[in-house]
Motif scaffolding. Structure first.
Motif, short mmCIF file in Angstrom:
data_model
loop_
_atom_site.label_atom_id
_atom_site.label_comp_id
_atom_site.label_asym_id
_atom_site.label_seq_id
_atom_site.Cartn_x
_atom_site.Cartn_y
_atom_site.Cartn_z
N ASN A 2 0.83 -1.20 0.00
CA ASN A 2 0.00 0.00 0.00
C ASN A 2 0.87 1.26 0.00
O ASN A 2 2.07 1.23 0.22
CB ASN A 2 -1.01 -0.03 1.15
CG ASN A 2 -0.39 0.18 2.50
OD1 ASN A 2 0.63 0.83 2.61
ND2 ASN A 2 -1.03 -0.35 3.52
N LYS A 3 0.21 2.37 -0.26
CA LYS A 3 0.89 3.65 -0.41
C LYS A 3 1.61 4.10 0.86
O LYS A 3 2.66 4.73 0.79
CB LYS A 3 -0.15 4.71 -0.80
CG LYS A 3 0.02 5.23 -2.16
CD LYS A 3 -1.03 6.29 -2.41
CE LYS A 3 -0.76 6.95 -3.72
NZ LYS A 3 -1.76 7.91 -4.08
N LYS A 4 1.05 3.78 2.03
CA LYS A 4 1.65 4.19 3.30
C LYS A 4 3.05 3.57 3.48
O LYS A 4 3.98 4.24 3.90
CB LYS A 4 0.77 3.76 4.48
CG LYS A 4 -0.16 4.80 4.97
CD LYS A 4 -0.82 4.30 6.23
CE LYS A 4 -1.75 5.36 6.76
NZ LYS A 4 -2.43 4.93 7.96
N VAL A 5 3.18 2.31 3.16
CA VAL A 5 4.46 1.61 3.33
C VAL A 5 5.50 2.20 2.38
O VAL A 5 6.64 2.47 2.78
CB VAL A 5 4.28 0.10 3.08
CG1 VAL A 5 5.62 -0.61 3.07
CG2 VAL A 5 3.36 -0.51 4.12
N ILE A 6 5.11 2.42 1.15
CA ILE A 6 6.04 2.99 0.16
C ILE A 6 6.46 4.39 0.58
O ILE A 6 7.64 4.75 0.49
CB ILE A 6 5.41 2.98 -1.24
CG1 ILE A 6 5.24 1.53 -1.71
CG2 ILE A 6 6.25 3.77 -2.23
CD1 ILE A 6 4.51 1.37 -3.00
N THR A 7 5.54 5.19 1.07
CA THR A 7 5.85 6.53 1.53
C THR A 7 6.82 6.50 2.70
O THR A 7 7.78 7.27 2.74
CB THR A 7 4.56 7.28 1.93
OG1 THR A 7 3.68 7.29 0.81
CG2 THR A 7 4.85 8.70 2.36
N ARG A 8 6.61 5.60 3.64
CA ARG A 8 7.50 5.49 4.80
C ARG A 8 8.90 5.03 4.39
O ARG A 8 9.89 5.52 4.92
CB ARG A 8 6.91 4.55 5.84
CG ARG A 8 5.73 5.17 6.55
CD ARG A 8 5.18 4.27 7.60
NE ARG A 8 4.02 4.91 8.22
CZ ARG A 8 3.19 4.31 9.03
NH1 ARG A 8 3.39 3.03 9.35
NH2 ARG A 8 2.19 4.95 9.55
N ILE A 9 8.98 4.11 3.48
CA ILE A 9 10.29 3.66 2.99
C ILE A 9 11.02 4.81 2.30
O ILE A 9 12.21 5.05 2.54
CB ILE A 9 10.14 2.45 2.03
CG1 ILE A 9 9.68 1.21 2.82
CG2 ILE A 9 11.44 2.17 1.29
CD1 ILE A 9 9.33 0.02 1.95
N PHE A 10 10.32 5.55 1.47
CA PHE A 10 10.91 6.69 0.79
C PHE A 10 11.39 7.74 1.78
O PHE A 10 12.48 8.27 1.65
CB PHE A 10 9.90 7.30 -0.20
CG PHE A 10 10.43 8.51 -0.90
CD1 PHE A 10 11.38 8.38 -1.91
CD2 PHE A 10 9.99 9.77 -0.55
CE1 PHE A 10 11.88 9.50 -2.55
CE2 PHE A 10 10.49 10.90 -1.18
CZ PHE A 10 11.44 10.76 -2.18
#
Length: 131
Positions: A2-10
């Protein structure tokens, strides 16, 4: 994913990148702050690359830091400065001696000779050979 995980990784990668840039920009990794083993290795590697008459007294202070032992003498109008930098461990006694060092001889601020500290001519006999 999901978008939240990708945002946190970034965001984590961006924060790490900023941290690395700040450390590289502001951390002063000078020889004076090194552990003695690391400083010996640094001194050995740096001194091995030096070329006679291409290195100055000021560069030595900037690149190698304060010498472990130093001597100076003025003869007529010539200034002789010898800087000893620790390059080999001999005895664990907490005292740096000339036999644990490599010397750099500067005449009028220019590097003229490099040698092991225990081969350093006694009583400034080396001065007469440069006159």
């Amino acid at each position: 994913m999901n978008k939240k995980v990708i945002t946190r990784i970034f965001l984590a990668l961006a924060a790490y990148g900023i941290f690395v840039i700040l450390v590289m920009s502001f951390y002063d990794d000078s020889p004076d702050k090194m552990q003695w083993e690391d400083r010996e290795a640094y001194n050995r590697q740096f001194i091995a690359k030096l070329q006679l008459e291409q290195f100055t007294f000021e560069q030595a202070l900037n690149e190698l830091g304060s010498p472990d032992i130093t001597e100076a003498r003025k003869v007529d109008s010539d200034k002789f400065q010898v800087m000893f930098y620790r390059t080999q461990h001999v005895k664990s006694d907490g005292i740096t001696t000339q036999d644990e060092c490599t010397f750099l001889l500067f005449i009028n601020g220019i590097l003229k000779e490099i040698g092991l500290g225990d081969n350093y001519p006694k009583n400034w006999g080396i001065v007469e050979s440069y006159q």
